[in-house]
Scaffold this active site. Structure first.
Site, short mmCIF file in Angstrom:
data_model
loop_
_atom_site.label_atom_id
_atom_site.label_comp_id
_atom_site.label_asym_id
_atom_site.label_seq_id
_atom_site.Cartn_x
_atom_site.Cartn_y
_atom_site.Cartn_z
N CYS A 8 0.85 -1.19 0.00
CA CYS A 8 0.00 0.00 0.00
C CYS A 8 0.89 1.24 0.00
CB CYS A 8 -0.90 0.00 1.23
SG CYS A 8 -2.01 -1.41 1.34
N CYS A 275 13.10 -3.29 3.91
CA CYS A 275 12.76 -4.35 2.94
C CYS A 275 13.54 -4.13 1.65
CB CYS A 275 11.26 -4.32 2.65
SG CYS A 275 10.74 -5.42 1.32
N ASP A 390 13.25 -9.17 -12.51
CA ASP A 390 13.66 -8.71 -11.18
C ASP A 390 13.59 -9.81 -10.15
OD1 ASP A 390 10.79 -8.65 -10.84
OD2 ASP A 390 10.87 -6.66 -11.72
N CYS A 427 6.76 -14.01 3.34
CA CYS A 427 6.86 -12.69 3.96
C CYS A 427 5.68 -12.48 4.88
CB CYS A 427 6.87 -11.58 2.89
SG CYS A 427 6.89 -9.92 3.61
N CYS A 487 15.92 -6.18 5.67
CA CYS A 487 15.13 -7.40 5.86
C CYS A 487 15.29 -8.24 4.61
CB CYS A 487 13.65 -7.08 6.09
SG CYS A 487 12.65 -8.59 6.29
N CYS A 490 12.91 -13.31 3.13
CA CYS A 490 12.37 -14.17 2.07
C CYS A 490 13.47 -14.84 1.24
CB CYS A 490 11.41 -13.39 1.18
SG CYS A 490 12.16 -11.97 0.37
#
Length: 533
Positions: A8, A275, A390, A427, A487, A490
């Site tokens: 968001c 992140c 990516d 995640c 972070c 993942c």
């Protein structure tokens, strides 16, 4: 990487009443109409969510001190920007000195209007009447929900952490006298585990722009003369004309109250957990996050791919080899890679921008990808293609694209190069990939680093001639932030918060037999052992 859902985005604007008119306001817009700037900001944040959009405004001289408008759809659809009369009607209702805005993609909760943000809580006492918008995800959402429901006669309407935050805020505002907002968010920081950026506005005209203590998601602000603004990404402030744009540091909040703007630390310093996906994929390429350019980070990823390509020495680097990005987020990396290798970077895949995103418009991602991308046979036929992506999450779109490049494009060979390490873990901080089984790479990998044989098995599954991922250590090097301040859960399986680590153990225990997302499993609501004492 059209398989991975966006975050968001949040925005805020405040025109201070006692400092004259800001030159950044468009001609004909008065200070008490500053909220007219929010639609522009939300358009610049549209990359972070296309499911719903909304605005809450504050004006002290109307009956509805706070007024919220929100609707399903893109910013253009929700705010009716393509219908001048309806848009003007909405903006007249929302006219105010201050406002907050939100664009939504759902990581939890249904896709209907009641889940759109901002959330507004009405109350007769003005400091208890507030609205807020939220970017991120609380990893301990289920635990907090269960704690609320354990209180007699409490009830939750929606299945979302946003409503949980609203109840927690309401509880902290209890009492007969206005409370210190810094203290409110300090106490909440001791309960919340996860990612949360919050823009808050109350009926007394107080605004708070809050970044969680570990800084998972980006947040920035600017103040020029009487105009204050904040947003998830710097591009939304740049395009309004702000020049001195600063990051809200993890654990800080910007408080606008009594016509004053203060930056306050509300939580103790922790090691940041930015992140890394924000630089690789989520953020607008024109943004800078925590003083690091998104474009330059992606270009550096491409140079890293070029270095690895020379080391591998699999593909002849001659005139029959071309570099093709998967639009759009692969382009910066592809261009930089091609330049370093002395190859041409060409747009062999054209994107139809009028087709909705695969994760919003239907479950069949393969069919959606065929509609979304058109391979150019004139560019691809007979060529060896270094296809730059990516990341690969679930693989459905990539598999479809490779088939289309061969069949419709006539490519002779397709070698996939991924500007990211393999995604091996879920995640729990806001990206919609919460189970191991939905991920592509773990089905082939025994450890956290893929072997050459494992990558070749993945290439075969995708229908590619070869596949190569960047190594884990390349991420921090390319972004320019120390690894321990990112972070990378993942891609490493190492989580920066207790609840994240607990949920990963739960995900591993239920891998292959999930029924819903990990944080929705029955034992996910239990308090983590690290916090039980």
């Amino acid at each position: 990487m059209s398989e991975l859902t966006h975050e968001c985005g949040v925005a805020a604007i405040y025109h201070l009443a006692d400092r004259g008119r800001s030159p950044l306001l468009p001609e004909g817009v008065e200070p008490d109409q500053a909220t007219r700037l929010i639609p522009r900001m939300l358009l610049d944040l549209q990359n972070r969510g296309q499911l719903a959009a909304g605005i809450t405004s504050y004006h002290p001289h109307r009956g509805r001190l706070l007024h919220t408008y929100k609707e399903i759809g893109t910013v253009i659809e929700a705010l009716r920007l393509n219908h001048r009369g309806k848009y003007e009607s909405i903006m007249r209702e929302l006219a105010g000195w201050a406002g907050i805005g939100h664009v939504r993609y759902a990581t939890c909760g249904r896709d209907d209007r009641s889940y759109a943000q901002p959330f507004e809580r009405h109350h007769g006492q003005k400091w208890k009447w507030f609205a807020f918008a939220f970017n991120g995800q609380l990893a301990n959402y289920m635990q907090l929900r269960d704690e609320i429901l354990a209180v007699r006669n409490y009830h939750l309407i929606r299945d979302t952490d946003t409503e949980v935050i609203m109840h927690c805020l309401s509880y902290e505002l209890r009492g007969e006298e206005p409370v210190d907002l810094v203290e409110v968010f300090r106490r909440l920081s001791q309960r919340f585990d996860g990612a949360y950026n919050i823009v808050y506005l109350d009926a007394m005209g107080a605004m708070a722009v809050v970044r969680d203590p570990q800084g998972f998601r980006p947040l920035c602000y600017a103040l020029e003369g009487p105009l204050f603004a904040a947003a998830s990404e710097s591009v939304a402030l740049q395009n309004l004309g702000f020049t001195d744009i600063r990051a809200v540091e993890p654990g800080e909040m910007v408080l606008v109250q009594n016509q004053q703007v203060r930056v306050v630390r509300y939580a103790e310093r922790r090691t940041p957990s930015h992140c890394f996906f924000e630089w690789i994929y989520f953020a607008n390429v024109a943004s800078s996050l925590d003083k690091r350019s998104v474009y330059l980070a992606r270009a550096q990823l491409g140079r890293e791919l070029a270095w690895q390509e020379r080391r591998l020495n699999i593909v002849p680097l001659d005139e029959q080899t071309i570099v093709v990005p998967v639009p759009d987020t692969g382009k910066a990396a592809a261009d930089a890679m091609a330049y370093e290798l002395g190859l041409r970077s060409v747009e062999g895949l054209m994107r139809n921008r009028y087709v909705g995103r695969t994760f919003i418009e239907g479950e069949n991602r393969a069919n959606r990808a065929r509609m979304k991308y058109t391979p150019l046979r004139e560019v691809l036929e007979g060529k060896r293609v270094l296809l730059v992506e990516d990341t690969i999450v679930r693989s459905t779109t990539m598999k479809t694209l490779i088939g289309e490049l061969r069949q419709r494009g006539g490519a002779r060979e397709i070698h996939v190069r991924v500007a990211c390490p393999p995604i091996i873990a879920p995640c729990f901080y806001g990206i919609d990939m919460s189970t191991i089984s939905e991920l592509f790479a773990p089905r082939f990998m025994k450890g956290t680093r893929p072997t050459a044989a494992e990558q070749q098995a993945m290439a075969q599954e995708l229908g590619a001639d070869s596949l190569f991922y960047l190594p884990v250590e390349a991420v921090a090097r390319c972004i320019g932030i120390e690894a321990h301040k990112l972070c990378r859960a993942c891609i490493t399986g190492q989580y920066p918060t207790p609840t994240g680590a607990q949920l990963y153990r739960l995900a591993c225990a239920h891998a292959g037999q999930e029924n819903g997302r990990t944080y929705e499993m029955p034992s996910a609501g239990a308090a983590p052992k690290e916090r039980a004492r």
